[in-house]
Design a protein around this motif. Structure first.
Motif: not given
Length: 387
Positions: A22, A26-27, A152, A155-156, A168, A171-172
């Motif tokens: 995740i 995200l990244q 991910g 959401l990203s 963002m 969060s990661a």
């Protein structure tokens, strides 16, 4: 070790795979948008960033793999890698300087990216020690990564487009904190038997193996196609096709969701069909996927094509790593890292190719190039022996 304790450890491996996945998911999906829109660099510099990042990752992960296979505590190394990944997330959260990102950020990312091969190598060693089903357990861990990529990317894009890139990346970072705590409190240290005689001989002899070379180059080409798509697609669908930015996250999430049954089914079928046949099916699906991107350019077709993308990546990601491990017995860390470095080398090639093609010809020819590379990968995979 009692049965419940073993089950708790397996669950922890799955949870850590999910958390690390995740954090990465995200990244990675929005990186090209981040560099283009936030750091404001040209396409060639976007491609260069991916290339430099992957080059550093290859060098560092090989060094860490050689060390972890022969001495030290792989669990401590895994926590260190996650800590560096946490630092990388913080750098990207607060810096918009391209030079800082491509130096400090890349160094931290290169160390952090080694966490995944170390996690899978630790899981392989634990499964071997406890006489567990390695293929199915590995497929379940890979399925957790796919689940991470279901959650991910949407959401990203949601965080980046609605709240900005800083929340963002923070969060990661928070997810990496959770991963470190889980590893520290629940994952075991697996004692390994040192092999001083083979330490310098095995990696060389493994690379001299024709099948290892063929598998590496084929895997490299597969991941080159995939990463070119990941880099280019968010930009292509907005600039050329005029589709909404959020669709990129939906496409990635859909593919990842479909990868889960593909991975689990591959883990179930591998004993019946063999790894080579499954890999051939996977690469053939990749050819269909990239050829489809050349032909179709509307939302419904892009969504349907994700089925072939899922079969392609789901099988390659799950069975490909085990293929390397079986061709290099006794060197779980090095074999896993060789597989992940085929991905990193693919990133190098993808960054250079995508940047050059877009800078000179635009986005659309990227998918012609991906189709051609997938066809070559299929030919090379056909020559690898079954194991």
């Amino acid at each position: 070790m009692s049965k419940p304790r073993i089950n708790a450890i397996y669950v922890t491996f799955l949870v850590v795979s999910l958390l690390c996945g995740i954090a990465g998911a995200l990244q990675a999906p929005t990186l090209s948008l981040f560099l283009t829109n936030e750091v404001k660099v040209r396409p060639m510099w976007v491609g260069l960033f991916y290339t430099v990042n992957a080059t550093a990752g290859i060098a560092i992960s090989f060094l860490l793999a050689n060390r972890s296979d022969n001495k030290g505590d792989r669990r401590k190394l895994l926590m260190f890698c996650c800590l560096m990944a946490l630092g990388n997330s913080l750098v990207f959260a607060f810096s918009r300087d391209y030079l800082v990102l491509i130096t400090v950020g890349v160094l931290l990312a290169a160390i952090g990216n080694a966490s995944m091969p170390q996690l899978f190598a630790l899981a392989r060693e634990h499964a071997d020690r406890s006489s567990s089903e390695v293929v199915m357990f590995s497929s379940m861990m890979r399925a957790m990564l796919s689940l991470a990529w279901v959650l991910g990317p949407p959401l990203s894009f949601m965080l980046a487009l609605n709240y900005g890139f800083t929340p963002m990346y923070l969060s990661a970072a928070a997810v990496f904190v959770g991963s470190i705590l889980m590893i520290f409190f629940f994952l075991p240290s697996v004692p390994r038997v040192e092999q001083p005689v083979d330490e310098k001989v095995v990696p060389v002899s493994a690379w001299r193996n024709k099948d290892v070379r063929l598998l590496f180059v084929s895997s490299l080409l597969m991941w080159t196609c995939n990463i070119m798509y990941v880099i280019d697609m968010p930009l292509y669908i907005t600039s050329d096709l005029g589709l909404p930015e959020g669709l990129a996250g939906l496409l990635m999430g859909t593919a990842a969701g479909l990868e889960i049954p593909a991975m689990l089914l591959a883990g179930y079928l591998v004993k019946r069909t063999g790894k080579r046949k499954l890999m051939l099916y996977a690469v053939a699906s990749g050819v269909v996927f990239y050829a489809g991107l050349v032909v179709f350019q509307f939302k419904a077709a892009l969504m349907i094509l994700q089925l072939f993308n899922a079969i392609f990546i789901g099988i390659v990601a799950g069975i490909g790593m085990l293929y390397f491990q079986d061709l290099m017995p006794g060197r779980a860390g090095s074999a896993t890292t060789l597989f992940t470095n085929s991905i990193s080398t693919g990133v190098i090639c993808a960054g250079l190719l995508q940047g050059f093609i877009v800078e000179n010809f635009g986005h659309y020819p990227v998918y012609w190039a991906a189709t051609a590379l997938a066809v070559i990968a299929l030919g090379l995979m056909y020559k690898v022996k079954d194991v």
